[in-house]
Design a protein around this motif. Structure first.
Motif, PDB file in Angstrom:
ATOM      1  N   ALA A   1       6.199   8.421  12.869  1.00  0.00           N
ATOM      2  CA  ALA A   1       5.271   7.879  13.883  1.00  0.00           C
ATOM      3  C   ALA A   1       3.878   8.260  13.626  1.00  0.00           C
ATOM      4  O   ALA A   1       3.243   7.441  13.627  1.00  0.00           O
ATOM      5  CB  ALA A   1       5.936   8.413  15.295  1.00  0.00           C
ATOM      6  N   ILE A   2       3.661   9.429  12.961  1.00  0.00           N
ATOM      7  CA  ILE A   2       2.367   9.791  12.581  1.00  0.00           C
ATOM      8  C   ILE A   2       2.031   9.023  11.654  1.00  0.00           C
ATOM      9  O   ILE A   2       0.665   8.720  11.429  1.00  0.00           O
ATOM     10  CB  ILE A   2       2.297  11.475  12.298  1.00  0.00           C
ATOM     11  CG1 ILE A   2       2.488  11.986  13.877  1.00  0.00           C
ATOM     12  CG2 ILE A   2       0.874  11.821  11.757  1.00  0.00           C
ATOM     13  CD1 ILE A   2       2.818  13.520  13.597  1.00  0.00           C
ATOM     14  N   TYR A   3       2.796   9.037  10.507  1.00  0.00           N
ATOM     15  CA  TYR A   3       2.536   8.299   9.198  1.00  0.00           C
ATOM     16  C   TYR A   3       2.107   6.718   9.508  1.00  0.00           C
ATOM     17  O   TYR A   3       1.140   6.322   8.944  1.00  0.00           O
ATOM     18  CB  TYR A   3       3.506   8.474   8.305  1.00  0.00           C
ATOM     19  CG  TYR A   3       3.517   9.880   7.331  1.00  0.00           C
ATOM     20  CD1 TYR A   3       2.356  10.329   6.907  1.00  0.00           C
ATOM     21  CD2 TYR A   3       4.536  10.478   7.459  1.00  0.00           C
ATOM     22  CE1 TYR A   3       2.591  11.472   6.288  1.00  0.00           C
ATOM     23  CE2 TYR A   3       4.866  11.707   6.887  1.00  0.00           C
ATOM     24  CZ  TYR A   3       3.600  12.243   6.199  1.00  0.00           C
ATOM     25  OH  TYR A   3       3.715  13.620   5.517  1.00  0.00           O
ATOM     26  N   LYS A   4       2.759   6.109  10.199  1.00  0.00           N
ATOM     27  CA  LYS A   4       2.555   4.719  10.560  1.00  0.00           C
ATOM     28  C   LYS A   4       1.207   4.529  10.945  1.00  0.00           C
ATOM     29  O   LYS A   4       0.518   3.403  10.810  1.00  0.00           O
ATOM     30  CB  LYS A   4       3.619   4.150  11.378  1.00  0.00           C
ATOM     31  CG  LYS A   4       4.941   4.130  11.111  1.00  0.00           C
ATOM     32  CD  LYS A   4       5.934   3.640  11.758  1.00  0.00           C
ATOM     33  CE  LYS A   4       7.416   3.579  11.271  1.00  0.00           C
ATOM     34  NZ  LYS A   4       8.356   3.156  12.002  1.00  0.00           N
ATOM     35  N   LYS A   5       0.903   5.422  11.991  1.00  0.00           N
ATOM     36  CA  LYS A   5      -0.589   5.275  12.484  1.00  0.00           C
ATOM     37  C   LYS A   5      -1.632   5.350  11.494  1.00  0.00           C
ATOM     38  O   LYS A   5      -2.735   4.690  11.507  1.00  0.00           O
ATOM     39  CB  LYS A   5      -0.960   6.247  13.765  1.00  0.00           C
ATOM     40  CG  LYS A   5      -0.332   6.219  14.650  1.00  0.00           C
ATOM     41  CD  LYS A   5      -0.345   7.269  15.692  1.00  0.00           C
ATOM     42  CE  LYS A   5       0.400   7.166  16.957  1.00  0.00           C
ATOM     43  NZ  LYS A   5       0.261   8.223  17.937  1.00  0.00           N
ATOM     44  N   ALA A   6      -1.403   6.219  10.192  1.00  0.00           N
ATOM     45  CA  ALA A   6      -2.426   6.457   9.333  1.00  0.00           C
ATOM     46  C   ALA A   6      -2.069   5.693   8.281  1.00  0.00           C
ATOM     47  O   ALA A   6      -2.720   5.632   7.078  1.00  0.00           O
ATOM     48  CB  ALA A   6      -2.202   7.784   8.669  1.00  0.00           C
ATOM     49  N   GLU A   7      -1.224   4.451   8.200  1.00  0.00           N
ATOM     50  CA  GLU A   7      -0.874   3.683   7.054  1.00  0.00           C
ATOM     51  C   GLU A   7      -0.478   4.180   5.793  1.00  0.00           C
ATOM     52  O   GLU A   7      -0.767   4.070   4.892  1.00  0.00           O
ATOM     53  CB  GLU A   7      -2.215   2.852   6.750  1.00  0.00           C
ATOM     54  CG  GLU A   7      -2.972   2.052   7.902  1.00  0.00           C
ATOM     55  CD  GLU A   7      -4.038   1.309   7.467  1.00  0.00           C
ATOM     56  OE1 GLU A   7      -4.313   1.328   6.402  1.00  0.00           O
ATOM     57  OE2 GLU A   7      -4.787   0.490   8.409  1.00  0.00           O
ATOM     58  N   GLY A   8       0.651   5.090   6.196  1.00  0.00           N
ATOM     59  CA  GLY A   8       1.716   5.380   4.961  1.00  0.00           C
ATOM     60  C   GLY A   8       1.137   6.403   4.085  1.00  0.00           C
ATOM     61  O   GLY A   8       0.338   7.457   4.329  1.00  0.00           O
ATOM     62  N   GLY A   9       1.514   5.988   2.632  1.00  0.00           N
ATOM     63  CA  GLY A   9       0.792   6.996   1.512  1.00  0.00           C
ATOM     64  C   GLY A   9       2.357   7.624   1.022  1.00  0.00           C
ATOM     65  O   GLY A   9       3.476   7.276   1.589  1.00  0.00           O
ATOM     66  N   MET A  10       2.135   8.435   0.247  1.00  0.00           N
ATOM     67  CA  MET A  10       3.142   9.342  -0.377  1.00  0.00           C
ATOM     68  C   MET A  10       4.231  10.103   0.822  1.00  0.00           C
ATOM     69  O   MET A  10       5.477   9.939   0.506  1.00  0.00           O
ATOM     70  CB  MET A  10       2.765  10.257  -1.377  1.00  0.00           C
ATOM     71  CG  MET A  10       3.895  10.842  -2.479  1.00  0.00           C
ATOM     72  SD  MET A  10       4.705   9.540  -3.322  1.00  0.00           S
ATOM     73  CE  MET A  10       3.666   9.336  -4.490  1.00  0.00           C
TER      74      MET A  10
ATOM     75  N   GLU B   1       7.460   1.965  -5.142  1.00  0.00           N
ATOM     76  CA  GLU B   1       6.994   1.076  -6.278  1.00  0.00           C
ATOM     77  C   GLU B   1       5.374   0.552  -6.125  1.00  0.00           C
ATOM     78  O   GLU B   1       4.841   0.721  -7.145  1.00  0.00           O
ATOM     79  CB  GLU B   1       8.207  -0.068  -6.298  1.00  0.00           C
ATOM     80  CG  GLU B   1       9.274   0.068  -6.754  1.00  0.00           C
ATOM     81  CD  GLU B   1      10.421  -1.266  -6.694  1.00  0.00           C
ATOM     82  OE1 GLU B   1      10.134  -1.999  -5.967  1.00  0.00           O
ATOM     83  OE2 GLU B   1      11.288  -0.992  -7.186  1.00  0.00           O
ATOM     84  N   SER B   2       5.151   0.510  -4.845  1.00  0.00           N
ATOM     85  CA  SER B   2       3.516   0.182  -4.698  1.00  0.00           C
ATOM     86  C   SER B   2       2.795   1.402  -5.169  1.00  0.00           C
ATOM     87  O   SER B   2       1.735   1.053  -5.390  1.00  0.00           O
ATOM     88  CB  SER B   2       3.418  -0.136  -3.161  1.00  0.00           C
ATOM     89  OG  SER B   2       3.556   0.839  -2.446  1.00  0.00           O
ATOM     90  N   LEU B   3       3.185   2.818  -4.932  1.00  0.00           N
ATOM     91  CA  LEU B   3       2.364   4.052  -5.206  1.00  0.00           C
ATOM     92  C   LEU B   3       2.581   4.139  -6.578  1.00  0.00           C
ATOM     93  O   LEU B   3       1.837   5.156  -7.101  1.00  0.00           O
ATOM     94  CB  LEU B   3       2.968   4.938  -4.508  1.00  0.00           C
ATOM     95  CG  LEU B   3       2.592   4.970  -2.962  1.00  0.00           C
ATOM     96  CD1 LEU B   3       3.576   5.863  -2.053  1.00  0.00           C
ATOM     97  CD2 LEU B   3       1.319   5.268  -2.646  1.00  0.00           C
ATOM     98  N   GLY B   4       3.495   3.394  -7.471  1.00  0.00           N
ATOM     99  CA  GLY B   4       3.755   3.756  -8.944  1.00  0.00           C
ATOM    100  C   GLY B   4       4.338   5.155  -9.086  1.00  0.00           C
ATOM    101  O   GLY B   4       4.190   5.533 -10.161  1.00  0.00           O
ATOM    102  N   ASP B   5       5.108   5.350  -8.169  1.00  0.00           N
ATOM    103  CA  ASP B   5       5.824   6.826  -8.273  1.00  0.00           C
ATOM    104  C   ASP B   5       7.270   6.844  -8.854  1.00  0.00           C
ATOM    105  O   ASP B   5       8.228   6.274  -8.131  1.00  0.00           O
ATOM    106  CB  ASP B   5       5.985   7.588  -6.868  1.00  0.00           C
ATOM    107  CG  ASP B   5       6.602   8.935  -6.891  1.00  0.00           C
ATOM    108  OD1 ASP B   5       7.488   9.272  -7.969  1.00  0.00           O
ATOM    109  OD2 ASP B   5       5.951   9.776  -6.294  1.00  0.00           O
TER     110      ASP B   5
END
Length: 327
Positions: free
Chosen positions: A177-186, A220-224
């Protein structure tokens, strides 16, 4: 003056300088005359993983203490990634004492997180949970939402290790829920992957598959590549549990190829065991045995206790099934 007088620092047994020696050794091996004698890109990548990225310490003052504490994160990781958990804990705790003395709460939190991850690897779940709860308290006070989300994700992983699956799911959902507000990431991708694993253990297969697919797209979008391989292995496990053997094999094969390309031996063991289980369920016992022998060999070489134990148990099942089939 010490250098002029010939009192040179020892490279062997010195944590920082030994890494320089390792790098020099790798460079020399890359300069070998015959190309076939040189290490592959995957082998170079694997070797470089053990070398820390922190700046060496300087003598004197509070700044020196902060640098020493920051370096302990990197030095501890060298030991943790090689399953030397006791050595890693000592280094983390030394760094934590320095960070507390300097009053750097951000560094205290960083060290507590890596200490908790190491404690989880030692199955010291109560200690690990206490470490993460202290981190959550620090981040709540200073309003660090991203740090709190990361700590909640780690807490969910620890709770999963204790089979507290409902609590783990709640912690991970709060992190997401916190990550969704900050637009994700790793961090977002990692939390999704962990949530999928918890959902699978609760037989929430539809939810688990949806979480895995979201995590796969993010990695995949992060290239990890490592994250992608881990998700593919999870999808393989999920589809094997549903007896979808063809789909499971596709996921496992893609994961294995990626683990081999990036030189991740532990991942290679984990997915090879999954493939062996798949062959076992397909009653292709000779292939299952060949795969488990590969997993056992790698696990023994790297002292991977889970891989050794799990391979041994599966091999016994294969032998028993072969005996029954002969009768």
């Amino acid at each position: 003056m010490r250098i002029i007088e010939g009192r040179l620092p020892l490279i062997y047994g010195h944590d920082q300088l030994s890494q320089i020696r390792s790098l020099c050794s790798l460079m020399q091996s890359c300069w070998r005359a015959k190309p076939k004698d040189r290490p592959s890109a995957a082998e170079c990548h694997k070797s470089l993983r053990w070398i820390p990225h922190a700046i060496p310490t300087m003598n004197g003052g509070e700044r020196s203490g902060i640098r020493s504490a920051a370096l302990s994160v990197e030095m501890g990781e060298i030991h943790r990634l090689q399953n030397r958990h006791e050595e890693a804990s000592k280094i983390y705790e030394q760094g934590l004492a320095i960070a507390r003395s300097t009053g750097d709460q951000t560094l205290v939190a960083e060290l507590l997180i890596v200490l908790a991850q190491n404690q989880r690897g030692q199955s010291k779940f109560v200690d690990a949970e206490a470490s993460v709860n202290e981190v959550l308290s620090i981040f709540k006070k200073n309003g660090n939402d991203q740090g709190r989300a990361s700590a909640l994700s780690t807490l969910g992983d620890i709770q999963r290790g204790q089979s507290k699956l409902a609590q783990a799911e709640a912690s991970l959902a709060e992190a997401l829920a916190i990550y969704k507000k900050a637009e994700g990431g790793m961090g977002h991708a990692n939390a999704l992957f962990r949530l999928a694993g918890v959902q699978r253990l609760q037989s929430k297969n539809a939810e688990a598959e949806a979480s895995f697919i979201q995590a796969l797209a993010m990695y995949e979008s992060l290239g990890d590549e490592l994250g992608r391989a881990n998700v593919l292995r999870g999808i393989g496990d999920l589809r094997q549990a549903r007896s979808e053997y063809v789909e499971a094999e596709v996921a496992y094969t893609q994961a294995l190829s990626t683990y081999e390309n990036i030189g991740n031996e532990r991942g290679r063991v984990n997915v090879t065991i999954g493939l062996s289980e798949l062959r076992f369920h397909q009653t292709r016992y000779a292939e299952a045995r060949a795969l488990i022998n590969v997993a056992t060999g790698i696990s023994t070489r790297m002292h991977y206790s889970w891989g050794i134990h799990t391979s041994g148990m599966l091999l016994e099942k294969i032998f028993e099934a072969e005996r029954r089939s002969v009768k």
